[in-house]
Scaffold this motif. Structure first.
Motif, PDB file in Angstrom:
ATOM      1  N   SER A  84       0.833  -1.340  -0.013  1.00 32.94           N
ATOM      2  CA  SER A  84      -0.023   0.025   0.066  1.00 32.94           C
ATOM      3  C   SER A  84       0.828   1.105  -0.074  1.00 32.94           C
ATOM      4  O   SER A  84       0.366   2.435  -0.189  1.00 32.94           O
ATOM      5  N   ASP A  85       2.105   1.057   0.181  1.00 37.52           N
ATOM      6  CA  ASP A  85       3.148   2.188  -0.052  1.00 37.52           C
ATOM      7  C   ASP A  85       3.294   2.705  -1.344  1.00 37.52           C
ATOM      8  O   ASP A  85       3.950   3.750  -1.436  1.00 37.52           O
ATOM      9  N   VAL A  86       2.814   1.849  -2.127  1.00 34.74           N
ATOM     10  CA  VAL A  86       2.863   2.017  -3.680  1.00 34.74           C
ATOM     11  C   VAL A  86       1.571   1.983  -4.265  1.00 34.74           C
ATOM     12  O   VAL A  86       1.167   1.127  -5.010  1.00 34.74           O
ATOM     13  N   PRO A  87       0.873   3.038  -4.013  1.00 33.69           N
ATOM     14  CA  PRO A  87      -0.651   3.240  -4.484  1.00 33.69           C
ATOM     15  C   PRO A  87      -0.828   3.105  -6.036  1.00 33.69           C
ATOM     16  O   PRO A  87      -1.832   2.853  -6.383  1.00 33.69           O
ATOM     17  N   GLU A  88       0.323   3.174  -6.872  1.00 40.67           N
ATOM     18  CA  GLU A  88       0.257   3.314  -8.212  1.00 40.67           C
ATOM     19  C   GLU A  88      -0.453   1.849  -8.746  1.00 40.67           C
ATOM     20  O   GLU A  88      -0.969   1.624  -9.743  1.00 40.67           O
ATOM     21  N   VAL A  89      -0.284   0.758  -7.655  1.00 40.48           N
ATOM     22  CA  VAL A  89      -0.524  -0.599  -8.101  1.00 40.48           C
ATOM     23  C   VAL A  89      -2.178  -0.535  -8.236  1.00 40.48           C
ATOM     24  O   VAL A  89      -2.941  -1.419  -8.973  1.00 40.48           O
ATOM     25  N   CYS A  90      -3.021   0.514  -7.627  1.00 38.25           N
ATOM     26  CA  CYS A  90      -4.545   0.538  -7.707  1.00 38.25           C
ATOM     27  C   CYS A  90      -4.974   1.233  -9.168  1.00 38.25           C
ATOM     28  O   CYS A  90      -5.872   0.655  -9.708  1.00 38.25           O
ATOM     29  N   GLU A  91      -3.952   1.946  -9.550  1.00 39.83           N
ATOM     30  CA  GLU A  91      -4.193   2.419 -10.978  1.00 39.83           C
ATOM     31  C   GLU A  91      -4.062   1.426 -11.983  1.00 39.83           C
ATOM     32  O   GLU A  91      -4.766   1.148 -12.755  1.00 39.83           O
ATOM     33  N   LEU A  92      -3.004   0.759 -11.734  1.00 39.84           N
ATOM     34  CA  LEU A  92      -2.529  -0.158 -12.910  1.00 39.84           C
ATOM     35  C   LEU A  92      -3.720  -1.223 -12.992  1.00 39.84           C
ATOM     36  O   LEU A  92      -4.293  -1.844 -13.804  1.00 39.84           O
ATOM     37  N   SER A  93      -4.143  -1.594 -11.602  1.00 41.63           N
ATOM     38  CA  SER A  93      -5.316  -2.628 -11.501  1.00 41.63           C
ATOM     39  C   SER A  93      -6.555  -2.106 -12.333  1.00 41.63           C
ATOM     40  O   SER A  93      -7.182  -2.961 -12.765  1.00 41.63           O
ATOM     41  N   TRP A  94      -6.824  -0.738 -12.010  1.00 40.21           N
ATOM     42  CA  TRP A  94      -7.953  -0.081 -13.040  1.00 40.21           C
ATOM     43  C   TRP A  94      -7.816  -0.535 -14.505  1.00 40.21           C
ATOM     44  O   TRP A  94      -8.598  -1.054 -15.212  1.00 40.21           O
ATOM     45  N   LEU A  95      -6.484  -0.031 -14.872  1.00 34.65           N
ATOM     46  CA  LEU A  95      -6.260  -0.330 -16.423  1.00 34.65           C
ATOM     47  C   LEU A  95      -6.511  -1.716 -16.806  1.00 34.65           C
ATOM     48  O   LEU A  95      -7.011  -2.108 -17.793  1.00 34.65           O
ATOM     49  N   LEU A  96      -6.049  -2.529 -15.983  1.00 33.84           N
ATOM     50  CA  LEU A  96      -5.993  -4.192 -16.283  1.00 33.84           C
ATOM     51  C   LEU A  96      -7.598  -4.580 -16.320  1.00 33.84           C
ATOM     52  O   LEU A  96      -7.832  -5.448 -17.008  1.00 33.84           O
ATOM     53  N   SER A  97      -8.330  -4.001 -15.340  1.00 31.26           N
ATOM     54  CA  SER A  97      -9.639  -4.492 -15.283  1.00 31.26           C
ATOM     55  C   SER A  97     -10.578  -4.281 -16.272  1.00 31.26           C
ATOM     56  O   SER A  97     -11.525  -4.798 -16.755  1.00 31.26           O
ATOM     57  N   CYS A  98      -9.954  -3.186 -17.216  1.00 35.92           N
ATOM     58  CA  CYS A  98     -10.616  -2.612 -18.347  1.00 35.92           C
ATOM     59  C   CYS A  98     -10.511  -3.597 -19.396  1.00 35.92           C
ATOM     60  O   CYS A  98     -11.142  -3.550 -20.531  1.00 35.92           O
ATOM     61  N   VAL A  99      -9.749  -4.656 -19.448  1.00 31.91           N
ATOM     62  CA  VAL A  99      -9.413  -5.469 -20.515  1.00 31.91           C
ATOM     63  C   VAL A  99      -9.647  -6.849 -20.229  1.00 31.91           C
ATOM     64  O   VAL A  99      -9.174  -7.900 -20.549  1.00 31.91           O
ATOM     65  N   THR A 100     -10.191  -7.119 -18.934  1.00 32.33           N
ATOM     66  CA  THR A 100     -10.287  -8.510 -18.153  1.00 32.33           C
ATOM     67  C   THR A 100     -11.911  -8.964 -18.134  1.00 32.33           C
ATOM     68  O   THR A 100     -12.728  -8.103 -17.739  1.00 32.33           O
ATOM     69  N   GLY A 101     -12.009  -9.896 -19.041  1.00 32.22           N
ATOM     70  CA  GLY A 101     -13.638 -10.321 -19.057  1.00 32.22           C
ATOM     71  C   GLY A 101     -14.050 -11.029 -17.648  1.00 32.22           C
ATOM     72  O   GLY A 101     -13.346 -11.449 -17.056  1.00 32.22           O
ATOM     73  N   PHE A 102     -15.127 -10.599 -17.582  1.00 34.54           N
ATOM     74  CA  PHE A 102     -15.671 -11.185 -16.178  1.00 34.54           C
ATOM     75  C   PHE A 102     -15.816 -12.723 -16.103  1.00 34.54           C
ATOM     76  O   PHE A 102     -15.649 -13.110 -15.013  1.00 34.54           O
ATOM     77  N   GLY A 103     -15.993 -13.485 -17.311  1.00 36.55           N
ATOM     78  CA  GLY A 103     -15.947 -14.873 -17.219  1.00 36.55           C
ATOM     79  C   GLY A 103     -14.566 -15.216 -16.850  1.00 36.55           C
ATOM     80  O   GLY A 103     -14.207 -16.438 -16.052  1.00 36.55           O
ATOM     81  N   LEU A 104     -13.288 -14.764 -16.918  1.00 35.34           N
ATOM     82  CA  LEU A 104     -12.252 -15.209 -16.258  1.00 35.34           C
ATOM     83  C   LEU A 104     -12.242 -15.014 -15.049  1.00 35.34           C
ATOM     84  O   LEU A 104     -11.825 -16.103 -14.138  1.00 35.34           O
ATOM     85  N   ILE A 105     -12.501 -13.839 -14.418  1.00 34.49           N
ATOM     86  CA  ILE A 105     -12.563 -13.403 -12.954  1.00 34.49           C
ATOM     87  C   ILE A 105     -13.307 -14.656 -12.255  1.00 34.49           C
ATOM     88  O   ILE A 105     -13.069 -14.996 -11.386  1.00 34.49           O
ATOM     89  N   GLU A 106     -14.580 -14.969 -12.919  1.00 33.36           N
ATOM     90  CA  GLU A 106     -15.503 -15.923 -12.113  1.00 33.36           C
ATOM     91  C   GLU A 106     -14.864 -17.179 -11.904  1.00 33.36           C
ATOM     92  O   GLU A 106     -15.072 -18.057 -10.970  1.00 33.36           O
ATOM     93  N   ARG A 107     -13.899 -17.624 -12.518  1.00 31.74           N
ATOM     94  CA  ARG A 107     -13.164 -18.797 -12.602  1.00 31.74           C
ATOM     95  C   ARG A 107     -11.946 -19.008 -11.545  1.00 31.74           C
ATOM     96  O   ARG A 107     -11.447 -19.847 -11.320  1.00 31.74           O
ATOM     97  N   ALA A 108     -11.808 -17.568 -11.169  1.00 27.63           N
ATOM     98  CA  ALA A 108     -10.560 -17.443 -10.169  1.00 27.63           C
ATOM     99  C   ALA A 108     -10.767 -18.104  -8.793  1.00 27.63           C
ATOM    100  O   ALA A 108     -11.651 -18.211  -8.277  1.00 27.63           O
ATOM    101  N   HIS A 109      -9.396 -18.800  -8.454  1.00 33.27           N
ATOM    102  CA  HIS A 109      -9.816 -19.483  -7.130  1.00 33.27           C
ATOM    103  C   HIS A 109     -10.231 -18.730  -5.915  1.00 33.27           C
ATOM    104  O   HIS A 109     -10.961 -19.161  -5.055  1.00 33.27           O
ATOM    105  N   ALA A 110      -9.913 -17.406  -5.921  1.00 32.44           N
ATOM    106  CA  ALA A 110     -10.021 -16.440  -4.761  1.00 32.44           C
ATOM    107  C   ALA A 110     -11.721 -16.496  -4.763  1.00 32.44           C
ATOM    108  O   ALA A 110     -12.065 -16.551  -3.557  1.00 32.44           O
ATOM    109  N   VAL A 111     -12.419 -16.391  -5.643  1.00 31.36           N
ATOM    110  CA  VAL A 111     -13.712 -16.244  -5.588  1.00 31.36           C
ATOM    111  C   VAL A 111     -14.333 -17.614  -5.288  1.00 31.36           C
ATOM    112  O   VAL A 111     -15.221 -17.744  -4.468  1.00 31.36           O
ATOM    113  N   LYS A 112     -13.991 -18.756  -5.717  1.00 35.24           N
ATOM    114  CA  LYS A 112     -14.159 -20.285  -5.678  1.00 35.24           C
ATOM    115  C   LYS A 112     -14.096 -20.561  -4.167  1.00 35.24           C
ATOM    116  O   LYS A 112     -14.857 -21.109  -3.530  1.00 35.24           O
ATOM    117  N   ASP A 113     -13.037 -20.164  -3.455  1.00 34.25           N
ATOM    118  CA  ASP A 113     -12.626 -20.484  -2.377  1.00 34.25           C
ATOM    119  C   ASP A 113     -13.780 -19.858  -1.538  1.00 34.25           C
ATOM    120  O   ASP A 113     -14.132 -20.643  -0.486  1.00 34.25           O
TER     121      ASP A 113
END
Ligand code: ADP
Ligand code: TRP
Length: 342
Positions: A84-113
């Motif tokens: 969290s000392d490098v908050p730029e990571v949140c911004e890159l996360s936003w850019l990536l979320s705009c090219v990530t399909g929801f189908g991919l995310i739904e299959r993630a372990h984090a959600v399944k767990d």
């Protein structure tokens, strides 16, 4: 700047680091530091998906930092910082979320767990793999050492690189030899740490914070003895011969001892007249000798928060320098100004 390839990994501050973490993650990661430029961080943004106690979050972050350092991480050679000392990571996360399909995310372990354990699925858990991809891509990482359970997240990060580069840069950003050409985002490799078998917990299952079966790396002699003495064994009477290979105590003893020491202890198991209580005391002695110096360093670090903060601040500064350059490149590719007006 180093010419070595860069390795990057994160550990969540969500409880006391244990023997499984040490032999499965910390020790192998420290061995890599000679070959790689190592970037290791404390994944506090990720821990926030589940931790709801601010004091615990602060304390566990120090605990993870002090554990790395006590175990031998050299903060002048390795970049160690709090995510969290490098908050730029949140911004890159936003850019990536705009090219990530929801189908991919739904299959993630984090959600399944979370679903399997009937935990609340907050939006942080849904976007967990995107933030993790941002962690990795923000530093142009080459390799990411992780446990097998995390490999899926690395695959997802690699997919996000393809989508980002195709959609914003219009190509795969590779030269004729298949090497990254320095444009767009760099595709990382996952590296599963298979060198160490799964470390068993006191109940014989995989040692894990989630199963309440851990032996912490650091703690009072009394607390560690209590955990070691609680290791589950069978009920073979003291005088009878025993099979070391089926005994949890012996499996743990192996982590701390040489081949000769193991053969010697195995002999005592097989001879009979040697109880599991004796074996546990041997394990306790070996493990406390193994961690004794590290425990001293750990105690000194935990008693000196200013030094810990100085190390984390310096790490954050060095991490941020890299992060800002990569983020500027990513923003530029999307059509956002490469650096925002401040
Ligand atoms: P926990 O299961 O206790 O929550 P983490 O998932 O935080 O542990 O573990 C961080 C890393 O430590 C994992 O990616 C894995 O490589 C390693 N690790 C954890 N438990 C074990 C174990 N019992 N044996 C070997 N490695 C382990
Ligand atoms: N998700 C990882 C875990 O639970 C921790 C983590 C967060 C991580 N970001 C990372 C690991 C980036 C490697 C690279 O263990």
């Amino acid at each position: 700047m180093s010419t070595r390839p860069r390795s990057l990994s994160g550990i969540k501050p969500s409880g006391q680091p244990h023997w499984g973490n040490y032999f499965g993650a910390i020790e192998p990661a420290l061995k890599m530091t000679s070959e790689f430029e190592a970037f290791y961080f404390i994944a506090d943004y990720h821990a926030l998906t589940t931790v709801r106690d601010a004091e615990l979050m602060r304390e566990d972050s120090y605990l993870v930092a002090a554990t790395w350092l006590a175990c031998g991480l050299d903060p002048t050679e390795t970049v160690l910082w709090r995510q969290s000392d490098v908050p730029e990571v949140c911004e890159l996360s936003w850019l990536l979320s705009c090219v990530t399909g929801f189908g991919l995310i739904e299959r993630a372990h984090a959600v399944k767990d979370a679903r399997a354990n009937q935990r609340e699925i907050n939006f942080g858990i849904v976007s967990y793999p995107v933030l993790m991809a941002a962690d990795i891509l923000l530093y142009d990482s080459d390799v990411v050492p992780v446990g097998r359970d995390q490999l899926q997240h690395i695959e997802m990060a690699r997919d996000m690189v393809s989508h980002f580069n195709q959609q914003f840069v219009g190509g795969n950003c590779l030269d004729e030899e298949g090497n990254w050409n320095g444009v767009g985002l760099k595709r990382p490799e996952g590296r599963v740490r298979d060198s160490t078998a799964i470390v068993p917990g006191v109940d014989g299952g995989k040692m894990s914070k989630s199963y309440d079966n851990v032996i912490p790396i650091f703690g009072s002699k009394k607390a560690i003895k209590k955990r070691v003495m609680s290791i589950v064994t069978d009920s073979t009477p003291l005088e009878e011969p025993k099979d070391p290979e089926t005994c949890n105590v012996f499996q743990l003893y192996k982590l701390f001892s040489t081949a000769e020491e193991q053969a010697e202890l195995a002999e005592r198991y097989r001879a009979g007249g040697f109880g599991y209580g004796h074996a546990k005391l041997e394990l306790l002695e070996k493990s406390s000798a193994y961690f004794a110096q590290k425990q001293e360093r750990f105690d000194a670090l935990m008693a000196d928060r200013d030094t810990l903060e100085d190390i984390l601040r310096d790490g954050a500064r060095r991490a941020r320098e890299v992060a800002q350059g990569v983020l500027a490149r990513a923003r530029e590719a999307t059509g956002l100004p490469s650096r925002p007006h401040r």
